[in-house]
Structures are given as C-alpha cells and as structure tokens.
Design a protein around this motif. Structure first.
Motif, PDB file in Angstrom:
ATOM      1  N   HIS A  43       0.817  -1.208   0.000  1.00 29.53           N
ATOM      2  CA  HIS A  43       0.000   0.000   0.000  1.00 29.53           C
ATOM      3  C   HIS A  43       0.858   1.269   0.000  1.00 29.53           C
ATOM      4  CE1 HIS A  43      -3.357  -2.573   0.516  1.00 29.53           C
ATOM      5  NE2 HIS A  43      -3.080  -2.903   1.756  1.00 29.53           N
ATOM      6  N   ARG A  44       2.119   1.157   0.421  1.00 30.66           N
ATOM      7  CA  ARG A  44       2.961   2.355   0.494  1.00 30.66           C
ATOM      8  C   ARG A  44       3.234   2.932  -0.884  1.00 30.66           C
ATOM      9  NH1 ARG A  44       7.387   2.913   4.981  1.00 30.66           N
ATOM     10  NH2 ARG A  44       5.423   3.340   6.045  1.00 30.66           N
ATOM     11  N   LEU A  53      -0.133   8.736  -4.772  1.00 28.90           N
ATOM     12  CA  LEU A  53      -1.222   9.671  -4.475  1.00 28.90           C
ATOM     13  C   LEU A  53      -0.706  10.910  -3.763  1.00 28.90           C
ATOM     14  CD1 LEU A  53      -3.945   7.112  -3.352  1.00 28.90           C
ATOM     15  CD2 LEU A  53      -3.837   8.372  -5.514  1.00 28.90           C
ATOM     16  N   ALA A  54       0.307  10.728  -2.900  1.00 30.32           N
ATOM     17  CA  ALA A  54       0.898  11.879  -2.218  1.00 30.32           C
ATOM     18  C   ALA A  54       1.556  12.812  -3.229  1.00 30.32           C
ATOM     19  CB  ALA A  54       1.916  11.409  -1.187  1.00 30.32           C
ATOM     20  N   LEU A 112      -6.107   9.913  -0.616  1.00 29.41           N
ATOM     21  CA  LEU A 112      -4.843   9.559   0.030  1.00 29.41           C
ATOM     22  C   LEU A 112      -5.104   8.887   1.377  1.00 29.41           C
ATOM     23  CD1 LEU A 112      -1.756   9.662   0.086  1.00 29.41           C
ATOM     24  CD2 LEU A 112      -1.922  11.992   1.006  1.00 29.41           C
ATOM     25  N   ALA A 113      -6.173   9.294   2.057  1.00 27.97           N
ATOM     26  CA  ALA A 113      -6.492   8.720   3.370  1.00 27.97           C
ATOM     27  C   ALA A 113      -6.914   7.263   3.262  1.00 27.97           C
ATOM     28  CB  ALA A 113      -7.599   9.533   4.038  1.00 27.97           C
ATOM     29  N   VAL A 114      -7.386   6.845   2.093  1.00 32.60           N
ATOM     30  CA  VAL A 114      -7.838   5.460   1.897  1.00 32.60           C
ATOM     31  C   VAL A 114      -7.092   4.865   0.707  1.00 32.60           C
ATOM     32  CG1 VAL A 114     -10.090   5.758   2.975  1.00 32.60           C
ATOM     33  CG2 VAL A 114      -9.819   6.325   0.562  1.00 32.60           C
ATOM     34  N   ALA A 115      -5.773   4.982   0.741  1.00 35.70           N
ATOM     35  CA  ALA A 115      -4.952   4.587  -0.404  1.00 35.70           C
ATOM     36  C   ALA A 115      -5.051   3.106  -0.732  1.00 35.70           C
ATOM     37  CB  ALA A 115      -3.485   4.957  -0.131  1.00 35.70           C
TER      38      ALA A 115
END
Length: 291
Positions: free
Chosen positions: A214-215, A221-222, A261-264
């Motif tokens: 997930h990173r 997304l970041a 981004l909060a739910v990547a």
C-alpha cells in the motif's frame, strides 16, 4: 471571479451560488472516505449519508450568506442578497429548511450518528455566525469537516476507529491552511507560507499508516496531491495578478485528493469515485463559483 456572470443572475442560479454547489463533490468524497474507514456497508446507507451531508452543506452555505449580508453589501455586492436577486428572509428560510432535511436524513441512522449530526450542525451555525468576527474561524471550518468524517464513519459497519479520527484531524489541518488563504479573498493583506504546514498533515499520516504494497499507492497519491497543491498556490506568489478565489477553488477540489490519500488501499474501482468527485468539482466550478 471565474464563473460569475456580469449580468444580474437568475433566481435559480442565485440559489446554486448561495449553496456553493460546486463544492458538493468534496462533501461526497468526505462521505466516501469516512464510510470506507468505518468498514463500509450497504450502499443505500451510503446514499442516505451523502444526501444528508449535502443538505447540511447547502443549508450551512445559505446561512453563511444570511449572516454575512451586511458585510457583502460593502465588500461583495455581486452576491445574491446584496444584488437583490433573493431576499435575506428567503435565504434564512431556505437555509433552515436544508438543515432540517439534513438532520432528518442523518440523525435517524443511529444514536451515535444523531449525536454527531447535532454536533456538526452546531459547528456549522457557530462558524456561520462568527467567521467574520474571529481570527480562528479556519479552525471552526476545519471542525465541520472533521465531524463530517466521523459522522460518515458512524454510517459504516464498524463505525469509528482511531484511523477515522486521525483522518479527520489531518483533513482539518488541510482545511485550516486553505481557509486561512480564503480569508484574504475579500480583504487585502500579505499571504504567508505558514498555511502550508498544516496542509501537509495528510502526507505525514499517509506515510505512517501505509506499509508494504500500500505504500507505493500512497506515495503516488501523495505526489499527485503535492503537485496539485503547488499548481494551485502558484498564482499567489509567482503571478502579478493574485487571484485568491481561483487558488481557493482549486484547493477545495483538492479535498477529494486528500480523501483518496487517506484510503490509499481501496480497490481501484472505488478509488475512481474520488477522482470522479475531483473532476466534478473542477467542472462545476466553471459554472458556479466555489467561494
């Protein structure tokens, strides 16, 4: 301001402008993020949440103009009330009606959702009443979005956990920075760089909570969020014409990217809904001003 007609607007357009309906996709993305962090559930429940949150947002924006009528007569005479398209009394009635509709849709879900709904309505009314009078009004605006995330999570199967709370807090940081810049739209004065600090909070949380496969998604997304924020802020310091309204409008659309981004770790199909909200926000801004 982009999207505002030079001629006297119609009554219907005035209602859309009063409700800042171009920002509704950011409300929907908040609902999507909070609902997912609450472990989702029935899609009919999600639709109920989005409808109720939309009603509260529109009602809050109507009452924002009702409270600001005297200020707008001096500084923003193009707004619907001072321009004479709609009366202050009508705006008060419509605003209260929208809030009541939102309460009816949201507070009936559960006891926790009822409590959060009333807290959110209280925060909305407090912001509307004092935001032109106090310097900490960006914090009040951030509180509204924080409570919306928690409310959305309460509609999920497992309701509110620590990640939902932290997500609401970092979104609040982004909103504080955005709202500080927005306060300079109707007033003169320098815009400093400090709002960029709380606006970076979503990036920090995304790095902490996303591990393993997930990173990579979180990093991508970041990067998208960083590039969008920098593009949005560019006119403030690198342009001879400081269009604060346009900057704030683009940063508002960026809320959808903060939510994503909060739910990547969401499935790609669900993630596309956030990008759809982002695109809709920008599209709506071409016709209805966001501020």
């Amino acid at each position: 301001m982009t999207g505002v007609s030079e001629s006297k607007p119609s009554f219907l357009r005035a209602l859309l402008v009063l409700g800042r309906v171009s920002n509704l996709p950011t409300v929907w993305s908040n609902c999507l993020a909070g609902w997912w962090l609450g472990r989702g559930g029935e899609y009919t429940t999600l639709l109920q949440l989005m409808a109720g949150a939309s009603a509260l947002y529109i009602g809050g924006m109507y009452l924002n103009d009702a409270f600001d009528a005297d200020f707008d007569r001096q500084h923003r005479q193009e707004r619907p009330i001072p321009s004479g398209v709609v009366s202050a009394t009508q705006v008060w009635i419509f605003g209260i009606a929208w809030l009541l509709l939102g309460i009816a849709l949201l507070a009936t879900h559960s006891g926790k959702s009822a409590t959060l709904t009333l807290l959110l309505v209280g925060a909305i009314l407090l912001y509307d009443a004092v935001h032109k009078l106090v310097a900490f009004s960006p914090v009040l605006m951030a509180l509204c979005r924080f409570l919306l995330i928690l409310l959305a999570a309460s509609f999920g199967q497992f309701e509110i956990d620590g990640l939902a709370i932290w997500t609401g807090l970092v979104l609040a940081g982004y909103i504080i920075g955005l709202s500080y810049i927005a306060r300079r739209e109707s007033t003169q004065g320098p815009i400093r760089f400090w709002p960029l600090i709380p606006m970076a909070a979503p990036l920090v949380l995304a790095y902490i909570v996303n591990a393993g496969p997930h990173r990579d998604n979180a990093r991508l997304l970041a990067l998208v969020l960083i590039l969008w924020v920098l593009k949005s802020l560019k006119p403030l310091w690198l342009s001879s014409h400081r269009n604060v309204g346009q900057v704030v409008s683009h940063l508002l659309a960026g809320i959808c990217l903060v939510d994503l981004l909060a739910v990547a770790d969401v499935p790609r199909e669900f993630g596309l809904l956030f990008l759809g909200c982002f695109g809709l926000s920008l599209l709506f801004q071409r016709f209805i001003p966001a501020t």
